[in-house]
Design a protein around this motif. Structure first.
Motif, PDB file in Angstrom:
ATOM      1  N   LEU A  80     -37.318  26.261 105.010  1.00  0.00           N
ATOM      2  CA  LEU A  80     -37.032  24.872 105.366  1.00  0.00           C
ATOM      3  C   LEU A  80     -36.071  24.865 106.539  1.00  0.00           C
ATOM      4  O   LEU A  80     -35.020  25.512 106.508  1.00  0.00           O
ATOM      5  N   THR A  81     -36.438  24.122 107.585  1.00  0.00           N
ATOM      6  CA  THR A  81     -35.571  23.960 108.753  1.00  0.00           C
ATOM      7  C   THR A  81     -35.393  22.467 109.010  1.00  0.00           C
ATOM      8  O   THR A  81     -36.376  21.732 109.091  1.00  0.00           O
ATOM      9  N   ALA A  82     -34.121  22.042 109.120  1.00  0.00           N
ATOM     10  CA  ALA A  82     -33.846  20.610 109.313  1.00  0.00           C
ATOM     11  C   ALA A  82     -32.782  20.432 110.384  1.00  0.00           C
ATOM     12  O   ALA A  82     -31.836  21.227 110.480  1.00  0.00           O
ATOM     13  N   ASP A  92     -37.472  20.709 115.643  1.00  0.00           N
ATOM     14  CA  ASP A  92     -38.215  19.840 114.741  1.00  0.00           C
ATOM     15  C   ASP A  92     -38.026  20.317 113.314  1.00  0.00           C
ATOM     16  O   ASP A  92     -37.933  21.527 113.050  1.00  0.00           O
ATOM     17  N   ASN A  93     -37.995  19.378 112.390  1.00  0.00           N
ATOM     18  CA  ASN A  93     -37.914  19.714 110.978  1.00  0.00           C
ATOM     19  C   ASN A  93     -39.232  20.340 110.524  1.00  0.00           C
ATOM     20  O   ASN A  93     -40.312  19.801 110.803  1.00  0.00           O
ATOM     21  N   THR A  94     -39.147  21.453 109.845  1.00  0.00           N
ATOM     22  CA  THR A  94     -40.356  22.147 109.387  1.00  0.00           C
ATOM     23  C   THR A  94     -40.185  22.601 107.943  1.00  0.00           C
ATOM     24  O   THR A  94     -39.078  22.929 107.504  1.00  0.00           O
ATOM     25  N   ILE A  95     -41.295  22.613 107.233  1.00  0.00           N
ATOM     26  CA  ILE A  95     -41.342  23.107 105.852  1.00  0.00           C
ATOM     27  C   ILE A  95     -42.538  24.056 105.747  1.00  0.00           C
ATOM     28  O   ILE A  95     -43.641  23.722 106.192  1.00  0.00           O
ATOM     29  N   THR A  96     -42.320  25.214 105.174  1.00  0.00           N
ATOM     30  CA  THR A  96     -43.397  26.188 105.000  1.00  0.00           C
ATOM     31  C   THR A  96     -43.404  26.677 103.559  1.00  0.00           C
ATOM     32  O   THR A  96     -42.355  27.062 103.029  1.00  0.00           O
ATOM     33  N   ILE A  97     -44.562  26.664 102.939  1.00  0.00           N
ATOM     34  CA  ILE A  97     -44.724  27.120 101.561  1.00  0.00           C
ATOM     35  C   ILE A  97     -45.933  28.056 101.498  1.00  0.00           C
ATOM     36  O   ILE A  97     -47.000  27.741 102.044  1.00  0.00           O
ATOM     37  N   LEU A  98     -45.755  29.190 100.828  1.00  0.00           N
ATOM     38  CA  LEU A  98     -46.840  30.159 100.686  1.00  0.00           C
ATOM     39  C   LEU A  98     -46.863  30.676  99.253  1.00  0.00           C
ATOM     40  O   LEU A  98     -45.848  31.152  98.739  1.00  0.00           O
ATOM     41  N   ALA A  99     -48.012  30.569  98.600  1.00  0.00           N
ATOM     42  CA  ALA A  99     -48.200  31.096  97.248  1.00  0.00           C
ATOM     43  C   ALA A  99     -49.250  32.201  97.293  1.00  0.00           C
ATOM     44  O   ALA A  99     -50.263  32.084  97.989  1.00  0.00           O
ATOM     45  N   ASN A 100     -48.996  33.253  96.548  1.00  0.00           N
ATOM     46  CA  ASN A 100     -49.864  34.431  96.578  1.00  0.00           C
ATOM     47  C   ASN A 100     -49.976  34.994  95.173  1.00  0.00           C
ATOM     48  O   ASN A 100     -48.953  35.264  94.519  1.00  0.00           O
ATOM     49  N   MET A 127     -44.995  19.974 110.159  1.00  0.00           N
ATOM     50  CA  MET A 127     -44.299  19.939 111.442  1.00  0.00           C
ATOM     51  C   MET A 127     -44.632  18.625 112.146  1.00  0.00           C
ATOM     52  O   MET A 127     -45.746  18.103 112.016  1.00  0.00           O
ATOM     53  N   LYS A 128     -43.673  18.097 112.882  1.00  0.00           N
ATOM     54  CA  LYS A 128     -43.895  16.854 113.604  1.00  0.00           C
ATOM     55  C   LYS A 128     -44.662  17.101 114.897  1.00  0.00           C
ATOM     56  O   LYS A 128     -44.373  18.053 115.621  1.00  0.00           O
ATOM     57  N   ILE A 129     -45.656  16.260 115.173  1.00  0.00           N
ATOM     58  CA  ILE A 129     -46.428  16.333 116.420  1.00  0.00           C
ATOM     59  C   ILE A 129     -46.607  14.931 116.974  1.00  0.00           C
ATOM     60  O   ILE A 129     -46.405  13.921 116.277  1.00  0.00           O
ATOM     61  N   ASP A 130     -46.970  14.856 118.256  1.00  0.00           N
ATOM     62  CA  ASP A 130     -47.206  13.570 118.899  1.00  0.00           C
ATOM     63  C   ASP A 130     -48.617  13.089 118.600  1.00  0.00           C
ATOM     64  O   ASP A 130     -49.604  13.779 118.903  1.00  0.00           O
ATOM     65  N   LEU A 131     -48.724  11.917 118.016  1.00  0.00           N
ATOM     66  CA  LEU A 131     -50.012  11.293 117.730  1.00  0.00           C
ATOM     67  C   LEU A 131     -49.988   9.875 118.278  1.00  0.00           C
ATOM     68  O   LEU A 131     -49.264   9.007 117.763  1.00  0.00           O
ATOM     69  N   LYS A 135     -44.310  10.341 116.917  1.00  0.00           N
ATOM     70  CA  LYS A 135     -44.129  11.626 116.252  1.00  0.00           C
ATOM     71  C   LYS A 135     -44.316  11.459 114.742  1.00  0.00           C
ATOM     72  O   LYS A 135     -43.677  10.612 114.123  1.00  0.00           O
ATOM     73  N   ARG A 136     -45.206  12.281 114.203  1.00  0.00           N
ATOM     74  CA  ARG A 136     -45.470  12.213 112.756  1.00  0.00           C
ATOM     75  C   ARG A 136     -45.492  13.630 112.180  1.00  0.00           C
ATOM     76  O   ARG A 136     -45.950  14.580 112.833  1.00  0.00           O
ATOM     77  N   GLY A 137     -44.972  13.762 110.971  1.00  0.00           N
ATOM     78  CA  GLY A 137     -45.025  15.040 110.279  1.00  0.00           C
ATOM     79  C   GLY A 137     -46.402  15.258 109.667  1.00  0.00           C
ATOM     80  O   GLY A 137     -46.893  14.411 108.913  1.00  0.00           O
ATOM     81  N   VAL A 138     -47.046  16.349 110.020  1.00  0.00           N
ATOM     82  CA  VAL A 138     -48.416  16.626 109.573  1.00  0.00           C
ATOM     83  C   VAL A 138     -48.443  17.943 108.806  1.00  0.00           C
ATOM     84  O   VAL A 138     -47.932  18.963 109.286  1.00  0.00           O
TER      85      VAL A 138
END
Length: 355
Positions: A80-82, A92-100, A127-131, A135-138
């Protein structure tokens, strides 16, 4: 002399009187009581048949444990980066989740061995991108795979077995070539069972007789590779003819498997699988057409398919680990380029082994 005899007699009488005084025992009076002993332990009659059945059950459990080997590993990694609005540097705020999840089961009885494997990987990030100027988190998937295999084998000669190998692969969710495509309504690149791969082969397996280098080599002179495309709206056809949902190829395959653990507590584990398929019949369906209409089957030159997976697990503690995953994949029917996927993740892990 008479005086001496008299003195001696008096001395002996004195000693005798002292000795009799030392061995005198006073009389002791005691009363007699009846003592009764009781026991709180209850006696239970046990049928001999019950004991025999319990013994048989214990023997069956011991045999089942000896014949079955189970290895289960589950990982959950994330980051998590904020940044606050007042943060001067770009970010940009980012969230990453990985299950294995990885599962391995081996059953062995006499000369027969059955090996079953199952694995699932799924990763999402936000991650936020320009739409359209905003800017929206997708949420966007970056890892997605389901793989199941089964391999019945029979012992042939020393270190050699013969049998079959069946593998199936696909993914969970729809995939897009770019993060904004799913928001803009652009075509999907992949979906569940698009593509889906089914590989089946019959051949021989050689197991290297070395615990320090546990290598398996499978040689299958008879093999089949099937590709499925259930979602015809995807932008990639994965080598399936237009309008069709499946393609079957006949040929031969080679597979190498290596799985080694180091350290007293298994802190380091390296697993690798290299699979190659070479087809000489590009469409098995054409064989049915040849039988019915004598139309010549399609025998075209096919570039071998290659898939090489490498996984390194490093345990920091019992429940915290680092995983490095690298995959090389080449399939000319899909794209005439080498596809590479690499991943480094740190997070929670759980491992269960019955042996």
């Amino acid at each position: 002399m008479k005086k001496f005899s008299t003195l001696l007699a008096l001395a002996m009488m004195f000693c005798a009187a002292e000795l009799s005084a030392q061995v005198t025992i006073d009389e002791v009076s005691s009363t007699t009581e009846n003592v009764t002993f009781t026991s709180d332990v209850k006696a239970t009659e046990v049928d001999a048949e019950y004991l025999a059945e319990a013994e048989k059950k214990a023997e069956r459990m011991a045999i089942r444990r000896e014949r079955n080997t189970v290895d289960f590993t589950a990982n959950l990694h994330g980051s998590l980066t904020a940044f606050s609005k007042s943060w001067q540097a770009a970010g940009d705020n980012t969230i990453t989740i990985l299950a294995n999840v990885n599962f391995l089961h081996t059953f062995k009885k006499g000369k027969f061995t059955l090996t079953n494997t199952a694995s699932a990987k799924f990763g999402y990030n936000n991650m936020k991108i320009d739409l359209n100027g905003k800017k929206r988190g997708v949420w966007f998937k970056n890892v997605d795979e389901i793989a199941i295999s089964t391999a019945p084998q029979w012992d042939m000669v020393k270190n050699w077995t013969y049998g079959a190998n069946i593998k199936f692969r696909t993914q969970f969710a729809p995939g897009y070539s770019a993060r904004g495509d799913q928001q803009l309504g652009n075509p999907r690149v992949s979906n569940f069972m698009t593509p889906g791969y089914l590989d089946a082969s019959v051949g021989f397996t050689y197991v290297l007789p070395s615990e320090k280098f546990p290598l398996k080599v499978n040689l299958a002179p008879i093999a089949m590779s099937a590709t499925y495309r259930n979602d015809l709206s995807t932008s990639n056809d994965y080598g399936v003819a237009p309008g069709l949902k499946s393609k079957y190829e006949g040929g031969l395959s080679v597979q190498l498997d290596f799985d080694k653990t180091w350290g007293k507590n298994g802190w380091l584990r390296y697993r690798t699988t290299a699979y190659s398929f070479y087809g000489w019949i590009t469409d098995i369906a054409s064989m049915r057409k040849f039988v019915a209409t004598e139309e010549k089957p399609k025998y075209e030159h096919v570039v071998p398919t290659l898939r090489w997976e490498n996984t390194i697990d490093i345990k920091a503690t019992k429940y915290i680990s680092t995983q490095i995953y690298v995959q090389l994949y080449y399939n000319k029917a899909e794209i005439n380029k080498l596809q590479v996927q690499s991943m480094l993740s740190v997070g929670l892990t759980y491992t269960f082994k019955n042996k």
